[in-house]
Structure formats: structure tokens, C-alpha cells
Design a protein around this motif. Sequence first.
Motif, short mmCIF file in Angstrom:
data_model
loop_
_atom_site.label_atom_id
_atom_site.label_comp_id
_atom_site.label_asym_id
_atom_site.label_seq_id
_atom_site.Cartn_x
_atom_site.Cartn_y
_atom_site.Cartn_z
N LEU A 236 -89.88 26.16 -15.93
CA LEU A 236 -89.20 26.35 -14.80
C LEU A 236 -90.54 25.84 -13.53
N ASP A 237 -91.68 26.02 -14.00
CA ASP A 237 -92.65 25.74 -12.95
C ASP A 237 -92.54 24.03 -12.83
N ARG B 277 -96.72 31.87 -15.17
CA ARG B 277 -96.53 31.04 -16.35
C ARG B 277 -97.63 31.15 -17.25
N SER C 129 -91.92 23.50 -23.84
CA SER C 129 -93.04 24.20 -23.25
C SER C 129 -94.48 23.36 -22.81
N LEU D 108 -91.49 29.44 -19.44
CA LEU D 108 -91.66 29.43 -17.89
C LEU D 108 -92.27 28.50 -17.41
N SER D 109 -93.17 27.95 -18.06
CA SER D 109 -93.66 26.53 -17.66
C SER D 109 -92.84 25.51 -17.21
N LEU E 138 -94.87 31.37 -9.40
CA LEU E 138 -94.57 30.77 -10.72
C LEU E 138 -95.96 30.26 -11.55
N VAL F 115 -96.52 35.25 -18.46
CA VAL F 115 -95.37 35.32 -19.25
C VAL F 115 -94.96 33.84 -19.54
N LYS F 116 -95.16 33.91 -21.14
CA LYS F 116 -94.79 32.58 -21.65
C LYS F 116 -93.32 32.04 -21.72
N GLU F 117 -92.50 33.02 -21.95
CA GLU F 117 -91.09 32.34 -21.84
C GLU F 117 -89.98 33.41 -21.51
N LEU F 118 -88.83 33.21 -21.21
CA LEU F 118 -87.66 34.17 -21.10
C LEU F 118 -86.52 33.87 -22.21
#
Length: 277
Positions: A194-195, A143, A70, A191-192, A139, A146-149
Motif C-alpha cells: 500500500l505504501d 509498514r 511484500s 502494508l508495504s 504509512l 504492521v506487516k500485513e492486513l
Amino acid sequence: MTALPATHLFAGPEHQAFALPGTTPFVLAIHGFMGTPAELRPLAHSLADLGAAVTAPLLPGFGNEVQRLSTVTAKEWLDCALQSWQQVRARSNGAAVLLGFSMGAAIAVQIAALAPPERLVLIAPFTRLLPGDWRVPFLPLARRVVKELRPFANADFGNPSTRKVFEAMNPALDLDDPTVQAALREVRLPLSALDELRKTGQGALRAARHVRCPVLVIQGFDDRTVPPWTTRRLVERFAGRVTLIEVPGDHQLVRLDHPSAELAFRLIGQYVTGGLA
């Protein structure tokens, strides 16, 4: 129920960076997103059998460092790979080849624009995150909210394709154990990250026009992670000679059980050793 730490997925020594001895050429191999050097070991050994010296670094935030994913940036991935590349080039006497798979290919394109290799090999080169998905441009904002998936929350552990994914991460995992299944469903993907992956693909598209060395691209017809049309768009941007070869099968061209692995490994071996124009 005891939680299974994410690092346990990558506990084996096969996930660590490695260097296979050889004479020529010298090859730097860069793994993909959520991958480790383990995914490149079969290809690396096939190249070493031809005399190549192959080095594969572990990028920051992956493998046994996955818990800090992250906080890792696209620049850190590039800087790590570039440092390894500079070390490989220094030992190569000019006979250095740069190779990347998926996100690793996007990083390799950027490196090739900065410090050109003798040859560049791209396997299923990532450039666009979820092509056509309207959510991707949001995204950078998402990010922050939403911090995580949980990518495996609804995983079907009886599905052969799903099992292959986890077996590649860690063959020792007992996917029939309810405790293991429950722990895997709790694995978080920032999610960070993925960005940062999106930024890496964009960086490759920008850098491609500055790549003038010969390039070999291997792409699967049935790849849904890196659709063939995105690879064709990338190929159009290169300034030098490019050989694009599309083969049957999905994204995982580096797996030994891929239907085109034998063909892909042979073509890459010929190219790396100068036998394929």
C-alpha cells in the motif's frame, strides 16, 4: 481445512501477459493494483477489432507472483512497464499509444513524461491513496510495525458486488464453498504494498506537468476508489491538451458489466485510432 494459496486466485492463463496482433496503432495497456492483464482483456479485444496491436504486461508482485508482493517496489512496477513500452515503441514506427487503468494509469503518466506516446489514455487514474484519511501519511512508519492486513476477513460472500470482485480474479472459484471462503479470509495484503502504491500515485502527480502529448481521461462519477475530484486535480497538471470525460458508474470501467463500459470502450477506440480529437 486445506489452505488455498493466494496464487490460486490468479491461476488461469487469462491473468498472464498477452499480446494481441494488429497493424496500427500499437498500444501498451497497464493493469491496476491487485489486478492482472485479465482485467484489460475485454478492452484490448475491442481495440484489436479496430486493428490495434495491444500488449499488456503482468507487473511484478501480481497474478501468480502475488506471494512476493511484500518485497516489490514502486520502481519495479515502473521499470517493468517502461521496458514493455520501449519494446512497443520500437515496433510502432511512431504510432504508439499508452493506456493505463487505475494504478496502471499512474504508471502510464510517469512513462509518458519519460518517453512520450503519440496519445495517452487514462482510465480512472489513481493518484491518491484513501484521500482524506489521516492515517495515510503514517504509512512509511506503519509498514515497519504492521506487516500485513487481511482485506477479506469480514467479506460478505453473499453480496453481489463482493462476488464480482472474486469472479474477476478467478471465475472458477466456488464462493459458496466454506473451505474457499475460509481460505480467502486468510489472504494477506502487505502494508508495504500500500505504501508503494501511495508512492506510485505521488509519482504520477509529479510527472503530470511534464506530459505534453494529447491525453484522454475516462472517469466514473460514482468512483469511490478514485474520487472524481482527484482526477480533476490531476488533469489540471498536464501541460498538453486533455479531454476529460466523466461517465456514470463506479471504478471498474474496464468490466463488461459496468454501466458505462460500452460508451467508454467506444470513446477509447475512437481516440486510439485517431477518430476522437
